[in-house]
Design a protein around this motif. Sequence first.
Motif, PDB file in Angstrom:
ATOM      1  N   CYS A  23      69.988 -15.785  -6.904  1.00 46.50           N
ATOM      2  CA  CYS A  23      69.248 -14.708  -6.251  1.00 46.50           C
ATOM      3  C   CYS A  23      68.454 -13.938  -7.299  1.00 46.50           C
ATOM      4  O   CYS A  23      69.009 -13.457  -8.282  1.00 46.50           O
ATOM      5  N   LYS A  24      67.146 -13.844  -7.095  1.00 48.74           N
ATOM      6  CA  LYS A  24      66.294 -12.987  -7.924  1.00 48.74           C
ATOM      7  C   LYS A  24      66.131 -11.688  -7.134  1.00 48.74           C
ATOM      8  O   LYS A  24      65.655 -11.696  -6.007  1.00 48.74           O
ATOM      9  N   TRP A  25      66.543 -10.560  -7.721  1.00 46.86           N
ATOM     10  CA  TRP A  25      66.561  -9.299  -6.996  1.00 46.86           C
ATOM     11  C   TRP A  25      65.761  -8.233  -7.762  1.00 46.86           C
ATOM     12  O   TRP A  25      65.530  -8.347  -8.959  1.00 46.86           O
ATOM     13  N   GLY A  26      65.349  -7.206  -7.022  1.00 48.88           N
ATOM     14  CA  GLY A  26      64.633  -6.092  -7.631  1.00 48.88           C
ATOM     15  C   GLY A  26      64.724  -4.857  -6.753  1.00 48.88           C
ATOM     16  O   GLY A  26      64.860  -4.955  -5.535  1.00 48.88           O
ATOM     17  N   SER A  39      69.606  -1.754 -14.760  1.00 49.64           N
ATOM     18  CA  SER A  39      68.444  -2.636 -14.623  1.00 49.64           C
ATOM     19  C   SER A  39      67.955  -2.599 -13.188  1.00 49.64           C
ATOM     20  O   SER A  39      68.757  -2.611 -12.256  1.00 49.64           O
ATOM     21  N   VAL A  40      66.646  -2.587 -13.003  1.00 50.65           N
ATOM     22  CA  VAL A  40      66.077  -2.543 -11.664  1.00 50.65           C
ATOM     23  C   VAL A  40      65.631  -3.920 -11.177  1.00 50.65           C
ATOM     24  O   VAL A  40      65.065  -4.041 -10.094  1.00 50.65           O
ATOM     25  N   GLU A  41      65.866  -4.953 -11.974  1.00 50.73           N
ATOM     26  CA  GLU A  41      65.603  -6.311 -11.529  1.00 50.73           C
ATOM     27  C   GLU A  41      66.476  -7.272 -12.315  1.00 50.73           C
ATOM     28  O   GLU A  41      66.959  -6.939 -13.403  1.00 50.73           O
ATOM     29  N   GLY A  42      66.685  -8.440 -11.752  1.00 53.22           N
ATOM     30  CA  GLY A  42      67.491  -9.428 -12.448  1.00 53.22           C
ATOM     31  C   GLY A  42      67.706 -10.664 -11.610  1.00 53.22           C
ATOM     32  O   GLY A  42      67.103 -10.835 -10.551  1.00 53.22           O
ATOM     33  N   ARG A  43      68.591 -11.513 -12.104  1.00 48.34           N
ATOM     34  CA  ARG A  43      68.947 -12.752 -11.427  1.00 48.34           C
ATOM     35  C   ARG A  43      70.446 -12.969 -11.532  1.00 48.34           C
ATOM     36  O   ARG A  43      71.054 -12.632 -12.539  1.00 48.34           O
ATOM     37  N   THR A  44      70.997 -13.554 -10.492  1.00 49.14           N
ATOM     38  CA  THR A  44      72.401 -13.930 -10.529  1.00 49.14           C
ATOM     39  C   THR A  44      72.532 -15.264 -11.258  1.00 49.14           C
ATOM     40  O   THR A  44      71.538 -15.908 -11.574  1.00 49.14           O
ATOM     41  N   GLN A  45      73.756 -15.679 -11.484  1.00 48.93           N
ATOM     42  CA  GLN A  45      73.973 -17.020 -12.009  1.00 48.93           C
ATOM     43  C   GLN A  45      73.744 -18.028 -10.893  1.00 48.93           C
ATOM     44  O   GLN A  45      73.666 -17.676  -9.728  1.00 48.93           O
ATOM     45  N   VAL A  46      73.632 -19.290 -11.237  1.00 50.71           N
ATOM     46  CA  VAL A  46      73.467 -20.360 -10.251  1.00 50.71           C
ATOM     47  C   VAL A  46      74.847 -20.799  -9.773  1.00 50.71           C
ATOM     48  O   VAL A  46      75.764 -20.962 -10.571  1.00 50.71           O
ATOM     49  N   HIS A  59      77.641 -10.632  -8.250  1.00 51.46           N
ATOM     50  CA  HIS A  59      76.795 -10.059  -9.301  1.00 51.46           C
ATOM     51  C   HIS A  59      76.831  -8.526  -9.219  1.00 51.46           C
ATOM     52  O   HIS A  59      76.455  -7.946  -8.206  1.00 51.46           O
ATOM     53  N   PRO A  60      77.275  -7.843 -10.270  1.00 48.71           N
ATOM     54  CA  PRO A  60      77.413  -6.381 -10.206  1.00 48.71           C
ATOM     55  C   PRO A  60      76.073  -5.649 -10.289  1.00 48.71           C
ATOM     56  O   PRO A  60      75.134  -6.096 -10.959  1.00 48.71           O
ATOM     57  N   LEU A  61      75.995  -4.508  -9.604  1.00 45.40           N
ATOM     58  CA  LEU A  61      74.850  -3.597  -9.679  1.00 45.40           C
ATOM     59  C   LEU A  61      75.376  -2.218 -10.058  1.00 45.40           C
ATOM     60  O   LEU A  61      76.349  -1.738  -9.468  1.00 45.40           O
ATOM     61  N   ASP A  62      74.761  -1.593 -11.041  1.00 49.67           N
ATOM     62  CA  ASP A  62      75.122  -0.234 -11.463  1.00 49.67           C
ATOM     63  C   ASP A  62      73.844   0.432 -11.967  1.00 49.67           C
ATOM     64  O   ASP A  62      73.427   0.224 -13.103  1.00 49.67           O
TER      65      ASP A  62
END
Length: 77
Positions: A23-26, A39-46, A59-62
Amino acid sequence: MAELHIIGQITGASGFPQQNLFCKWGIHAGCAWKLLSGSVEGRTQVDSPENEPIAHWSHPLDIHYATKGLQGICSTV
């Protein structure tokens, strides 16, 4: 000053025909918000699930924002 702290995780996805998923998120905030940390954007592992239809990421978000007001005009310079 108002603050917003986002804590959570992207857990997974299902319903895709592919086996290798990430997942590519922002996060997009208005110009009145200032990023304090995270971080305001990133990618999870596959994840490549073989025997189940769900890709798992956990995938953590903080993310921590601050603003001086929720209404107003933002200048574009």
